[in-house]
Each structure stands twice: as structure tokens, then as C-alpha cells.
Write a protein that holds these residues in place. Structure first.
Motif, short mmCIF file in Angstrom:
data_model
loop_
_atom_site.label_atom_id
_atom_site.label_comp_id
_atom_site.label_asym_id
_atom_site.label_seq_id
_atom_site.Cartn_x
_atom_site.Cartn_y
_atom_site.Cartn_z
N MET A 1 -9.01 -5.09 4.71
CA MET A 1 -8.71 -3.66 4.67
C MET A 1 -7.75 -3.30 5.78
N GLY A 2 -6.81 -2.43 5.50
CA GLY A 2 -5.83 -2.04 6.49
C GLY A 2 -6.41 -1.12 7.54
N LYS A 3 -5.59 -0.78 8.50
CA LYS A 3 -6.02 0.09 9.59
C LYS A 3 -6.17 1.54 9.13
N HIS A 4 -5.45 1.90 8.09
CA HIS A 4 -5.52 3.26 7.55
C HIS A 4 -5.93 3.18 6.08
N ARG A 5 -6.86 4.04 5.70
CA ARG A 5 -7.34 4.03 4.32
C ARG A 5 -7.00 5.37 3.66
N VAL A 6 -6.25 5.29 2.56
CA VAL A 6 -5.85 6.47 1.80
C VAL A 6 -6.51 6.39 0.43
N VAL A 7 -7.33 7.39 0.11
CA VAL A 7 -8.00 7.44 -1.19
C VAL A 7 -7.32 8.48 -2.05
N VAL A 8 -6.87 8.05 -3.22
CA VAL A 8 -6.09 8.91 -4.12
C VAL A 8 -6.95 9.23 -5.35
N LEU A 9 -7.18 10.52 -5.60
CA LEU A 9 -7.98 10.95 -6.74
C LEU A 9 -7.12 11.33 -7.94
N SER A 10 -5.82 11.37 -7.77
CA SER A 10 -4.91 11.60 -8.89
C SER A 10 -4.58 10.26 -9.55
N PRO A 11 -4.45 10.25 -10.88
CA PRO A 11 -4.28 8.98 -11.60
C PRO A 11 -2.89 8.38 -11.43
N ALA A 12 -2.66 7.69 -10.32
CA ALA A 12 -1.39 7.01 -10.09
C ALA A 12 -1.67 5.58 -9.63
N PRO A 13 -0.97 4.60 -10.16
CA PRO A 13 -1.22 3.20 -9.79
C PRO A 13 -1.03 2.97 -8.30
N GLU A 14 -1.90 2.17 -7.72
CA GLU A 14 -1.83 1.88 -6.29
C GLU A 14 -0.50 1.25 -5.90
N VAL A 15 0.00 0.33 -6.74
CA VAL A 15 1.25 -0.35 -6.41
C VAL A 15 2.40 0.64 -6.32
N LEU A 16 2.38 1.66 -7.18
CA LEU A 16 3.44 2.67 -7.16
C LEU A 16 3.33 3.53 -5.91
N ILE A 17 2.12 3.91 -5.55
CA ILE A 17 1.92 4.73 -4.35
C ILE A 17 2.37 3.95 -3.11
N LYS A 18 2.01 2.68 -3.05
CA LYS A 18 2.42 1.87 -1.91
C LYS A 18 3.94 1.78 -1.81
N MET A 19 4.60 1.70 -2.97
CA MET A 19 6.07 1.65 -2.97
C MET A 19 6.64 2.95 -2.41
N TRP A 20 6.05 4.09 -2.77
CA TRP A 20 6.51 5.38 -2.25
C TRP A 20 6.22 5.51 -0.76
N VAL A 21 5.06 4.99 -0.34
CA VAL A 21 4.64 5.16 1.05
C VAL A 21 5.47 4.32 2.01
N ALA A 22 5.85 3.12 1.59
CA ALA A 22 6.45 2.14 2.51
C ALA A 22 7.62 2.68 3.33
#
Length: 334
Positions: A1-22
Motif C-alpha cells: 500500500m502506498g503512503k497516501h490512500r485515495v478512495v474513489v466512490l465514482s465509477p472510474a477505473p483505477e488505472v485511469l485515475i492513476k494516469m490522471w493523478v501522475a
């Protein structure tokens, strides 16, 4: 587990969110590898409570499927931000969050342009009787003579804006560009718009003077049901009403009676108290029967351009919170 944990309740794929976050994380000096993203695709109370118990940031559900009540707030041990990816946040107990020191933020004006354009579209469709004319022509009827004396223009009309927030200001700017006289009511006087020629009115006067009334207020205990039979009967029989805020702001049965019985000339709504509305919803029935009612399925803020702005605002705020900075557009804390 990473140092920061982000929980997303909207239906978006994790891989896509990570791409936006990076790229945003790198800009704030945070390694993307240190951010763990978890998406809850079918949220229920127990699963949400379990996931948020050790979250640093929670991204809310834009479908409003999960109500963040006080009991859920108590499950959050270290949450620094609840970021709601929409303008509305009435499904979140913002006071309970504030008591626990948890800021709640929305998207600010990310979808303001989209909703404003949708508002103008509904006004034009009602004034021009576009749905009626389209249906008749497709069915083989030429209604030129029938409609030529009943359709109207925005130009020269008095456009009343109920709620002069970001969306209300965008609507006012467009109404002015069409040549309308713009008046408004808000719980706060907005001197910046008055400098543009927009005039303030008390609530009852706004209702009585408006040829076009568009609603842009958040859903709160004070705004719930603020447009009912009393208010509709104060409006001009030639006026049209547009609701792009929340369905619960209006009495939907009174809206249906208003257009059927001629208290007002038309109704346009993009929101309903129950979504999707049941097939026998009074406004849907009135539309089917040919009354001047235009209904759309909550798409006012759903343009592809607005979606990208919402994503950008959401991701930026999430990373700001992870970086220890104050998030933008906080609605429940000074």
C-alpha cells in the motif's frame, strides 16, 4: 500500500485515475507510486465504511448513490478531504464533516458554462415551441400558421436568475448577450454582476417580473420546495420556468398543474426529485400530452468539455490535500 490512500466512490477505473493523478502529483513533488487509488464500483454502506476507514482523501459519488451521513463521517480516521466531483453536495452531511475537521469541496465552476448553455437551450426550445414543432413536422403536419403568433424571442424579455453563483453569472452573461433585461435574487447581493447592468430584486418581485425564470440554487433546507403553487401563481401567465439545479427545489406536481392550467406558459427541467423519474411522472406525462414542457436527463453539466474540467479540478484538489495544502472550493469550513 502506498503512503497516501485515495478512495474513489465514482465509477472510474483505477488505472485511469492513476494516469490522471501522475502528472499533477509530480508537479506537487509527490511520487505517483506513493499514491494508492481504490475505486468502489458498487458502493454500499458497509463497503464504503470499510474503505474510508484508512483513507487520506475520498472522492465522492457523482450519482449521489451513497449518503455521507454523520455515522459515515465517524468511520473516517484520517481523511483530509472529501472531494465531490459535482456542483451539488446535498448528499453529504457537511456540518458533521466540519465538526470532525474534514473539509468538503465541490468542483466550483467547472461545469458552469455547460449548464448555462443548457439553460439557454431550454429557454429557446420553450419560446420557439421547438419540441412541438419538430414532432408535428415529423408526423406530416405543417404548423407554420399555428405557431407564427405564439413563438417568442429572448430579446427584450426580462430574464430572472434565481441564485447568482457561478452558473447564475454565466447564464446572466448569455442572457445579456441575447438582449434580455436581467434581474436576479440571491441571499447575497452580487455587486460584481450589478456593475454589468444586472438588477437585484426581492424574491417575490423576481417571480412577478420575470418572463424567463431560471433556477440555479443549491439544495438546502432553505431552498427545498422554494418554488411551489404559491410562487408559481405569482408568475406571469406568459412566463417560462427552467430548473437546472435540483428537482427538490420545486414542487413538481405544482409545476405540472401550472403548465396544464396556464399559470405559466412553459417548463423546462434537467433535474428531478427522483432520478430517473418514473414513467408516470407528472411532467413527463404533460410533455407526452403536448404541453409546453421540455425534459432532459440531467445532462446540463455533462458535456465532454465540462467532464474534463471536472476531472482536472478534482485531481488538482486531491493532490493539493495530499501535499498538505488547503483545497479549493471548500463548502463547509472557513
Amino acid at each position: 500500500m502506498g503512503k497516501h490512500r485515495v478512495v474513489v466512490l465514482s465509477p472510474a477505473p483505477e488505472v485511469l485515475i492513476k494516469m490522471w493523478v501522475a502528472p499533477v502529483a509530480q508537479r506537487y513533488g509527490i511520487s505517483p507510486e506513493d499514491i494508492d487509488v481504490v475505486t468502489v464500483f458498487e458502493p454500499n454502506y458497509e463497503e464504503v465504511a470499510r474503505q474510508i476507514s484508512d483513507a487520506d482523501v475520498v472522492v465522492g459519488d457523482y450519482t449521489f448513490g451513497i449518503r455521507f451521513d454523520a455515522s459515515l463521517c465517524e468511520k473516517m480516521k484520517k481523511v483530509r478531504l472529501i472531494q465531490q466531483p459535482s456542483t451539488g453536495y446535498d448528499h453529504i452531511d457537511v456540518e458533521a464533516c466540519a465538526k470532525r475537521g474534514i473539509p468538503v469541496a465541490n468542483i466550483g465552476g467547472a461545469n458552469a458554462v455547460s449548464v448555462a448553455e443548457h439553460t439557454v437551450m431550454l429557454a429557446l426550445m420553450l419560446l420557439k415551441r421547438a419540441v412541438y414543432a419538430h414532432g408535428k413536422l415529423v408526423g406530416g403536419q405543417w404548423t407554420h400558421g399555428e405557431l407564427m403568433n405564439v413563438i417568442g424571442e429572448i430579446y427584450g424579455k426580462t430574464w430572472g436568475v434565481l441564485g447568482m453563483g457561478r452558473i447564475g453569472r454565466e447564464v446572466a452573461a448569455r442572457a445579456l448577450a441575447f438582449g434580455a433585461n436581467v434581474i436576479y435574487y440571491d441571499v447575497v447581493r452580487r455587486e460584481e454582476v450589478e456593475k454589468l447592468g444586472v438588477e437585484y430584486r426581492l424574491f417575490n418581485r423576481l417571480l412577478a417580473e420575470s418572463d424567463i425564470l431560471s433556477i440555479h440554487v443549491p439544495l438546502t433546507p432553505d431552498t427545498k420546495g422554494m418554488i411551489g403553487e404559491r410562487e408559481l401563481r405569482m408568475m406571469r401567465p406568459t412566463a417560462i420556468l427552467i430548473n437546472v439545479s435540483r428537482g427538490e427545489v420545486t414542487d413538481e406536481e405544482a409545476l405540472e398543474r401550472a403548465v396544464r392550467e396556464g399559470w405559466i406558459a412553459g417548463v423546462g427541467v434537467d433535474v428531478f426529485s427522483v432520478e430517473p423519474p418514473p414513467p408516470d411522472h407528472p411532467l413527463l406525462q404533460a410533455a407526452r400530452e403536448g404541453f409546453n414542457v421540455v425534459v432532459t436527463p440531467r445532462i446540463g453539466g455533462a458535456t465532454s468539455e465540462a467532464r474534463m474540467r471536472i476531472i482536472n479540478v478534482t485531481i488538482e484538489n486531491v493532490v493539493r490535500a495530499l501535499a498538505g495544502l488547503r483545497p479549493e472550493n471548500v463548502v463547509n469550513m472557513p
